[in-house]
Scaffold this motif. Structure first.
Motif, PDB file in Angstrom:
ATOM      1  N   GLY A  74       0.820  -1.207   0.000  1.00 54.83           N
ATOM      2  CA  GLY A  74       0.000   0.000   0.000  1.00 54.83           C
ATOM      3  C   GLY A  74       0.849   1.250   0.000  1.00 54.83           C
ATOM      4  O   GLY A  74       2.093   1.152   0.024  1.00 54.83           O
ATOM      5  N   PRO A  75       0.233   2.405   0.004  1.00 56.94           N
ATOM      6  CA  PRO A  75       1.000   3.659  -0.050  1.00 56.94           C
ATOM      7  C   PRO A  75       1.753   3.894   1.248  1.00 56.94           C
ATOM      8  O   PRO A  75       1.356   3.395   2.289  1.00 56.94           O
ATOM      9  CB  PRO A  75      -0.088   4.728  -0.245  1.00 56.94           C
ATOM     10  N   PRO A  76       2.862   4.624   1.193  1.00 60.67           N
ATOM     11  CA  PRO A  76       3.632   4.902   2.410  1.00 60.67           C
ATOM     12  C   PRO A  76       2.881   5.834   3.326  1.00 60.67           C
ATOM     13  O   PRO A  76       2.034   6.606   2.864  1.00 60.67           O
ATOM     14  CB  PRO A  76       4.895   5.581   1.864  1.00 60.67           C
ATOM     15  N   GLY A  77       3.187   5.769   4.610  1.00 55.23           N
ATOM     16  CA  GLY A  77       2.578   6.674   5.583  1.00 55.23           C
ATOM     17  C   GLY A  77       3.143   8.074   5.422  1.00 55.23           C
ATOM     18  O   GLY A  77       2.475   9.069   5.695  1.00 55.23           O
ATOM     19  N   SER A  78       4.364   8.184   4.965  1.00 54.13           N
ATOM     20  CA  SER A  78       5.018   9.498   4.922  1.00 54.13           C
ATOM     21  C   SER A  78       4.789  10.186   3.596  1.00 54.13           C
ATOM     22  O   SER A  78       4.639   9.549   2.554  1.00 54.13           O
ATOM     23  CB  SER A  78       6.523   9.339   5.095  1.00 54.13           C
ATOM     24  N   ARG A  79       4.832  11.509   3.739  1.00 48.09           N
ATOM     25  CA  ARG A  79       4.705  12.301   2.516  1.00 48.09           C
ATOM     26  C   ARG A  79       6.076  12.864   2.151  1.00 48.09           C
ATOM     27  O   ARG A  79       6.497  12.817   1.003  1.00 48.09           O
ATOM     28  CB  ARG A  79       3.720  13.437   2.786  1.00 48.09           C
ATOM     29  N   ALA A  80       6.718  13.437   3.184  1.00 51.18           N
ATOM     30  CA  ALA A  80       8.024  14.052   2.931  1.00 51.18           C
ATOM     31  C   ALA A  80       9.085  13.377   3.777  1.00 51.18           C
ATOM     32  O   ALA A  80       8.782  12.849   4.835  1.00 51.18           O
ATOM     33  CB  ALA A  80       7.961  15.531   3.285  1.00 51.18           C
ATOM     34  N   ALA A  81      10.327  13.407   3.260  1.00 50.74           N
ATOM     35  CA  ALA A  81      11.432  12.822   4.027  1.00 50.74           C
ATOM     36  C   ALA A  81      12.711  13.594   3.771  1.00 50.74           C
ATOM     37  O   ALA A  81      12.929  14.087   2.655  1.00 50.74           O
ATOM     38  CB  ALA A  81      11.622  11.369   3.636  1.00 50.74           C
ATOM     39  N   MET A  82      13.534  13.706   4.835  1.00 51.38           N
ATOM     40  CA  MET A  82      14.875  14.289   4.676  1.00 51.38           C
ATOM     41  C   MET A  82      15.854  13.185   5.064  1.00 51.38           C
ATOM     42  O   MET A  82      15.666  12.486   6.051  1.00 51.38           O
ATOM     43  CB  MET A  82      15.055  15.484   5.613  1.00 51.38           C
ATOM     44  N   MET A  83      16.901  13.013   4.257  1.00 49.38           N
ATOM     45  CA  MET A  83      17.916  11.993   4.539  1.00 49.38           C
ATOM     46  C   MET A  83      19.248  12.706   4.624  1.00 49.38           C
ATOM     47  O   MET A  83      19.655  13.372   3.683  1.00 49.38           O
ATOM     48  CB  MET A  83      17.996  10.987   3.388  1.00 49.38           C
ATOM     49  N   VAL A  84      19.933  12.536   5.758  1.00 50.63           N
ATOM     50  CA  VAL A  84      21.201  13.251   5.949  1.00 50.63           C
ATOM     51  C   VAL A  84      22.301  12.243   6.288  1.00 50.63           C
ATOM     52  O   VAL A  84      22.105  11.397   7.167  1.00 50.63           O
ATOM     53  CB  VAL A  84      21.049  14.284   7.100  1.00 50.63           C
ATOM     54  N   PRO A  85      23.424  12.304   5.584  1.00 50.25           N
ATOM     55  CA  PRO A  85      24.499  11.363   5.907  1.00 50.25           C
ATOM     56  C   PRO A  85      25.191  11.727   7.228  1.00 50.25           C
ATOM     57  O   PRO A  85      25.316  12.902   7.552  1.00 50.25           O
ATOM     58  CB  PRO A  85      25.480  11.523   4.747  1.00 50.25           C
ATOM     59  N   VAL A  86      25.596  10.698   7.996  1.00 54.31           N
ATOM     60  CA  VAL A  86      26.426  10.912   9.203  1.00 54.31           C
ATOM     61  C   VAL A  86      27.844  10.589   8.773  1.00 54.31           C
ATOM     62  O   VAL A  86      28.098   9.512   8.230  1.00 54.31           O
ATOM     63  CB  VAL A  86      26.009   9.956  10.343  1.00 54.31           C
ATOM     64  N   LYS A  87      28.743  11.564   8.967  1.00 54.77           N
ATOM     65  CA  LYS A  87      30.099  11.346   8.450  1.00 54.77           C
ATOM     66  C   LYS A  87      31.124  11.337   9.567  1.00 54.77           C
ATOM     67  O   LYS A  87      30.962  11.984  10.598  1.00 54.77           O
ATOM     68  CB  LYS A  87      30.454  12.460   7.454  1.00 54.77           C
ATOM     69  N   HIS A  88      32.152  10.555   9.313  1.00 56.39           N
ATOM     70  CA  HIS A  88      33.311  10.610  10.207  1.00 56.39           C
ATOM     71  C   HIS A  88      34.548  10.633   9.329  1.00 56.39           C
ATOM     72  O   HIS A  88      34.790   9.718   8.550  1.00 56.39           O
ATOM     73  CB  HIS A  88      33.330   9.383  11.128  1.00 56.39           C
TER      74      HIS A  88
END
Ligand code: ADP
Length: 554
Positions: free
Chosen positions: A132-146
């Motif tokens: 079925g359709p996702p619950g979310s409409r918008a998403a932000m994805m941020v990398p964690v860097k070391h």
């Protein structure tokens, strides 16, 4: 940049500074995530947050923190995902590119090839888009860097709102702070773990040391034989008793340490499960020593612990006592029976006996009485020597002359076949000692040489040597086995029954002789090779040398 934008930047900067401080305060990685989430909640509306880490080693992405619709979720509901190098899946894309992503059309994104999940507030995971359709409409994805490598991803989702690039920038900044705080917390945690491990190791070591100290302080020997038969522990008392150090013994097979271990261990009962231990006193060869040891054995988880006590001294004393009684009763019985028999005959058959027979009997009584006297004398002298109550005078003695006169005086009592030569070297000098005691020693050595030396000749030589007067009593008899050359000087020791039992004796002669010589500052030893006779050597300090040494300085 307009004023509004400037003000916003300043606010963001302020917020990130506060965030850094707040995040830095906690040292539990898990709590850092909670704080990060609190900070995020203040500035970016959202319905879900997911923090994942990426392990380059196994190529898996694992969930470290998950929150959905007001609930913190158990991270174990998220199966680890394999990184998709082609960039399928949102997390993989961020990890591969190292750039943040923003979607306001999640429903469309999940139609693209890749693996997508949706999680509800109960933590129920469903695969998208099949379910079925996702619950979310918008998403932000941020990398964690070391250090410029991507080590994780933070995902922030909204069911209704759309996200802006400013918000993405803000989240990016927060993630940065969070990553630093998590790293710091992990390092601290690792540090604490190491410190705790070190402290625990120190505590164990201290405990061991304490136990080792206690073991070292006990007077009994203690050792542990492990399940493989290897000696694992050997305390100080064990070293003192056996002369073998822990450095030599530990790590060795117990049969190396006790050559007759198999026979020994068969006679030592092992106490099991807290039962009282029963001891066993056994003769044991350890290294080069022959000892009497009293053993107690207790089973432990690591093997068998043995405690032992050295009873060699006590045992020797007991042996001496029984030797004493055996010898004395045996040696006294013969002459006493002879005296008694002769006296009875003289009394009851007086009229039948010729004067010659009577005389022979009386002579026998005299000889046997003298023998009885000698035995009593020897026992008495031994007691005095043992107690240290015998005073030995010191005078200058002409040993050459004394030897000659002693041999002459003894001749009538020696068997007619005995050939004895005396040779006195020139310039022997005088010895320091007691004349009658030196004579006693000479009598004993000559007596032995005739008694045990077989048919051959006995020669006595007196010679000077290096500050001493030396007397050598040489016979050509069977000699003395090497193993017995020290033992013959022990109290009551008599070797080879076939040789000695035929000859009367108490086994005290050489003991007394050596003790007397030592009390005069000299020594008595034997040199012998089996079959090649025996040479007894007496060395006495020279009277003139001693006088010179001890003369007060003018
Ligand atoms: P005893 O003569 O009463 O037995 P000693 O102390 O004088 O006691 O001697 C101890 C033992 O040493 C003797 O029993 C004998 O076995 C041995 N021994 C002494 N002298 C000699 C010798 N010259 N040759 C061989 N054996 C000897």
């Amino acid at each position: 940049m307009n004023e509004r934008e400037l003000e916003r930047k300043a606010r963001v900067a302020q917020l990130l500074l506060d965030a850094a401080r707040s995040l830095g305060e906690t040292l539990e990685p898990d709590r850092v995530y909670d704080r990060f989430h609190d900070l995020l909640a203040d500035v970016v509306p959202h319905d879900g947050v997911l923090v994942s880490s990426y392990d380059e080693g196994d190529g898996l992405i694992r969930c470290d923190y998950a929150w959905s619709d007001g609930n913190r979720l158990d991270t174990s509901v998220f199966p680890p995902l394999r990184l998709n190098r082609e960039g399928g899946g949102m997390q993989s894309r961020v990890i591969v590119n190292g750039e943040p992503l923003l979607f306001n059309d999640v429903a469309e994104v999940v139609q693209q090839p890749g693996t997508y999940y949706d999680v509800d507030r109960e933590g129920k995971v469903r695969k998208l888009p099949e379910s079925g359709p996702p619950g979310s409409r918008a998403a932000m994805m941020v990398p964690v860097k070391h250090e410029s490598r991507v080590v994780g991803v933070v995902q922030v989702m909204s069911n209704s709102a759309e996200y802006s690039h400013e918000q993405l920038e803000l989240v990016d900044g927060l993630v940065h702070q969070m990553a630093a705080a998590v790293r710091n917390a992990r390092l601290q945690k690792e540090q604490r773990r190491l410190e705790a491990a070190e402290a625990a190791a120190r505590a164990v070591a201290a405990e061991r040391e304490q136990a080792a100290n206690v073991l070292d302080a006990v007077g009994d020997g203690i050792f542990l034989v492990d399940l493989e038969g290897i000696v694992r522990l050997w305390n100080r008392a064990a070293t003192l008793v056996t002369g073998l150090g822990a450095d030599v013994v530990c790590g060795e097979s117990v049969t190396e340490v006790f050559p007759e271990w198999e026979a020994l261990v068969a006679r030592i009962p092992v106490a099991e499960h807290g039962a009282a231990a029963r001891g066993a006193t056994l003769p044991a060869r350890v290294g080069t020593r022959d000892l009497w040891l009293s053993f107690v054995a207790v089973r432990s988880a690591d093997g068998i612990v043995y405690a032992f006590r050295d009873l060699t001294g006590e045992r020797r004393l007991e042996e001496e006592k029984s030797d004493f009684i055996a010898t004395i009763s045996h040696e006294l019985r013969t002459p006493m029976a002879a005296v008694y028999g002769a006296a009875q005959t003289l009394l009851s058959r007086d009229s039948e006996l010729t004067p010659v027979q009577k005389r022979e009997m009386l002579e026998m009584v005299t000889t046997q009485a003298a023998r009885l006297g000698q035995i009593t004398e020897a026992v008495l002298l031994t007691t005095q020597l043992d107690r240290g109550t015998l005073a030995v005078e010191r005078e200058a003695v002409d040993v050459g002359e004394l030897t000659r006169s002693t041999v002459e005086a003894m001749r009538p009592q020696l068997p007619p076949s005995a050939e004895v030569d005396v040779e006195v070297a020139p310039e022997v000098g005088t010895a320091s000692g007691a004349r009658d005691r030196i004579q006693q020693v000479l009598v004993n050595l000559l007596d032995n040489a005739v008694k045990y030396g077989g048919e051959g000749r006995v020669s006595i030589r007196v010679e000077p040597a290096n500050g001493v007067v030396r007397i050598l009593v040489v016979d050509s008899g069977p000699g003395i086995p090497f193993a017995e050359q020290q033992r013959i000087f022990e109290k009551f020791y008599r070797s080879g029954p076939e040789l000695t039992r035929a000859q009367g004796g108490t086994g005290l002669g050489l003991y007394i002789s050596r003790e007397l010589v030592q009390r005069m500052g000299g020594r008595l030893d034997v040199r012998s090779a089996p079959g090649a006779g025996a040479t007894f050597v007496v060395e006495l300090p020279r009277a003139d040398v001693e006088a010179h040494l001890f003369a007060p300085r003018a």
